[in-house]
Design an enzyme around this catalytic site. Structure first.
Site, PDB file in Angstrom:
ATOM      1  N   HIS A 164      97.466  63.619  71.016  1.00 11.47           N
ATOM      2  CA  HIS A 164      96.770  63.500  72.313  1.00 11.47           C
ATOM      3  C   HIS A 164      96.199  64.839  72.770  1.00 11.47           C
ATOM      4  O   HIS A 164      96.019  65.067  73.957  1.00 11.47           O
ATOM      5  CB  HIS A 164      97.694  62.944  73.410  1.00 11.47           C
ATOM      6  CG  HIS A 164      98.522  61.768  72.985  1.00 11.47           C
ATOM      7  ND1 HIS A 164      98.132  60.462  73.161  1.00 11.47           N
ATOM      8  CD2 HIS A 164      99.727  61.713  72.343  1.00 11.47           C
ATOM      9  CE1 HIS A 164      99.062  59.648  72.684  1.00 11.47           C
ATOM     10  NE2 HIS A 164     100.031  60.386  72.168  1.00 11.47           N
ATOM     11  N   SER A 183      73.412  83.735  72.641  1.00 12.43           N
ATOM     12  CA  SER A 183      72.659  83.086  73.712  1.00 12.43           C
ATOM     13  C   SER A 183      71.536  84.017  74.133  1.00 12.43           C
ATOM     14  O   SER A 183      71.715  85.233  74.187  1.00 12.43           O
ATOM     15  CB  SER A 183      73.583  82.813  74.894  1.00 12.43           C
ATOM     16  OG  SER A 183      72.826  82.690  76.081  1.00 12.43           O
ATOM     17  N   LYS A 204      77.771  85.874  74.764  1.00  6.98           N
ATOM     18  CA  LYS A 204      78.098  84.620  74.097  1.00  6.98           C
ATOM     19  C   LYS A 204      78.047  84.706  72.575  1.00  6.98           C
ATOM     20  O   LYS A 204      77.179  85.346  72.004  1.00  6.98           O
ATOM     21  CB  LYS A 204      77.122  83.517  74.543  1.00  6.98           C
ATOM     22  CG  LYS A 204      77.352  83.008  75.948  1.00  6.98           C
ATOM     23  CD  LYS A 204      78.619  82.176  76.086  1.00  6.98           C
ATOM     24  CE  LYS A 204      78.510  80.843  75.391  1.00  6.98           C
ATOM     25  NZ  LYS A 204      78.063  79.754  76.240  1.00  6.98           N
ATOM     26  N   GLU A 237      79.101  72.872  65.611  1.00  2.00           N
ATOM     27  CA  GLU A 237      78.582  71.808  66.479  1.00  2.00           C
ATOM     28  C   GLU A 237      77.611  70.908  65.723  1.00  2.00           C
ATOM     29  O   GLU A 237      77.610  69.684  65.889  1.00  2.00           O
ATOM     30  CB  GLU A 237      77.887  72.417  67.696  1.00  2.00           C
ATOM     31  CG  GLU A 237      78.840  73.133  68.633  1.00  2.00           C
ATOM     32  CD  GLU A 237      78.079  73.956  69.663  1.00  2.00           C
ATOM     33  OE1 GLU A 237      77.850  73.438  70.758  1.00  2.00           O
ATOM     34  OE2 GLU A 237      77.706  75.103  69.369  1.00  2.00           O
TER      35      GLU A 237
END
Ligand code: ARG
Length: 466
Positions: free
Chosen positions: A164, A285, A291, A298
């Site tokens: 979980h 970024s 970043k 992804e």
């Protein structure tokens, strides 16, 4: 597409037509824009067919020789990029044959004896998918080695195991990596299994019913690396199970990659800091200078979308199609091409990311001890040492967890006297099982997370992979 000759009769099938197709008809009908990827398979299939036609006396040896030479010229033109593809000629099969005619003249017209584009496209596409099974397998082996290297390096490294996405019990990094090894190993066997079933040659099924010419289907099957000719000509031209099985295996594999990618996204976040991705597999970024984004992970996470989409798409095309060939089936190829390309790229990116990945041992170990992760060890100790029924041990442990939670400490930090206030039988020996290293070391059951078991599995897999 270079040539868009409009309203010209098709020289391959135009005999009964008074006019050529409308431009829109041509646009919806043509597949050359994508099926040019089958060029090498198409030419290999034609060469095998021509050799068989000569061997069975259906065409002369000199015609077969002219066809063979001519096809080699066509292949080299395609490989060097000088070949002029024509939309008016619809597909790769007619483009190749038309060019062959330009090069060798009359014998080119004999190549299509005892053959149809229906068995031709079926054999070409099968060979293409078969090659992809081999390419995917090689990529999977590379990725498996990357996972195994991670597993071996982290056989003792403790990390939280989750259910979980809540900390459940400590596990080892090596064990976690080996979970993906198991998945990728099953992926290999799925592609291998599909490959076995697809390895029957449709060539010689002709349009749908077979042929009256004395062809030798064993010979072409063998020449093209198939185990045998497909036994039913109707099935041979209308079957696309091989593509569906490839897509099914690809979807499952992409789903596995997506899960690992998701973990890498989570683990590389500032909140987790379990891993550091290399600069080579991250991006920055344009507005936030600090970043470092896990874009490769992804994108791997997302590839399942288009691969599963391809699977659903081809199932939908095939569903309800009457036997045998229908032009709907021309819609099979783009989906499979895109899915195969996407999977290969995802496998390569995951391989590169894993090889460059740094696991942050201290952060992993600290996290492994949070969330009362050794509570099960404590309950098991109560069962073993005090001979309590597990349910009672579970209840006592729950009370101890509540006590630790109220004090804002972890289980190993509870004083013995306080533990004894919950159950008088508890002794100092309990602290041995509360540490995360002892916890993982104790899980020696087959398939368990103990470093000793992890090393055994790493050795087994290395031997399997060779
Ligand atoms: N381009 C076609 C395809 O991909 C080849 C087979 C065409 N056969 C036919 N009877 N029109 O399916």
């Amino acid at each position: 597409m270079t040539d868009d000759s409009q309203n010209v009769q098709n020289t391959m099938w135009g005999g009964r037509f008074a006019a050529g197709p409308d431009a829109i008809m041509e646009a919806i009908n043509a597949s050359i824009g994508f099926d040019k990827r089958l060029a090498a398979q198409d030419i290999a299939g034609s060469r095998a067919h021509a050799a068989m036609l000569a061997a069975t006396g259906i065409i002369t040896d000199s015609d077969a020789e002219a066809i063979r030479e001519g096809l080699l010229t066509v292949l080299s033109e395609i490989e060097t990029g000088t070949f002029q593809f024509s939309t008016a000629l619809e597909d790769i099969h007619m483009n190749v044959e038309a060019r062959l005619k330009e090069i060798i003249g009359e014998p080119a017209g004999r190549l299509h004896t005892a053959r149809s584009r229906n068995d031709q496209v079926a054999v070409d596409f099968r060979m293409w998918v078969r090659d992809q099974c081999d390419a995917v397998d090689a990529a999977l082996v590379r990725l498996l080695h990357a996972c195994l290297a991670q597993a071996e390096a982290g056989a003792d490294r403790v990390m939280p195991g989750f259910t979980h996405l809540q900390v459940a019990q400590p596990v080892t990094w090596g064990h976690h990596m080996l979970a993906y090894v198991e998945m990728l190993g099953r992926d290999r066997s799925r592609f291998a299994d599909a490959r076995i079933r697809m390895n029957e040659s449709p060539l010689g099924a002709a349009a749908l019913a077979g042929t009256s010419f004395p062809i030798d289907r064993q010979m072409t099957a063998q020449a093209l690396g198939f185990d045998r000719p497909a036994a039913n000509s109707l099935d041979a031209v209308s079957d696309r199970d091989f593509a569906l099985e490839f897509l099914g295996a690809a979807s499952i594999c992409a789903m596995h990659l997506s899960r690992l990618a998701e973990e890498l996204v989570i683990w590389s976040s500032a909140q987790f800091r379990f891993v550091t991705l290399s600069d080579r597999y991250s991006t920055g970024s344009s507005i936030m200078p600090q970043k470092k984004n896990p874009d490769a992970a992804e994108l791997i996470r997302a590839k399942i979308g288009r691969i599963l989409g391809a699977t659903v798409s081809l199932f939908t095309v095939m569903k309800g199609l009457p036997l045998t060939y229908s032009k709907d089936m021309q819609e099979d190829k783009e989906q499979v091409f895109d899915a195969a390309d996407s999977l290969m790229l995802a496998l390569a990116a995951m391989d590169g990311m894993l090889r460059d990945l740094t696991a942050n041992t201290a952060a992993l170990e600290a996290a492994a001890a949070t969330g009362f992760s050794t509570a099960t060890d404590l309950a098991d100790w109560l069962v073993r040492s005090l001979n309590l029924p597990f349910r009672e041990a579970h209840h006592i442990t729950g009370a101890l967890v509540a006590m630790a939670e109220a004090r804002g400490c972890d289980l190993p930090e509870l004083p013995l006297a306080d533990m004894q206030s919950v159950h008088g039988g508890i002794t100092g020996a309990v602290f041995d099982v509360l540490g995360v290293h002892n916890s993982v070391a104790s899980r020696t059951s087959y398939g368990g997370t103990a470093p000793v078991r992890v090393r055994e599995q790493v050795a087994r897999w290395k031997e399997t992979l060779g």
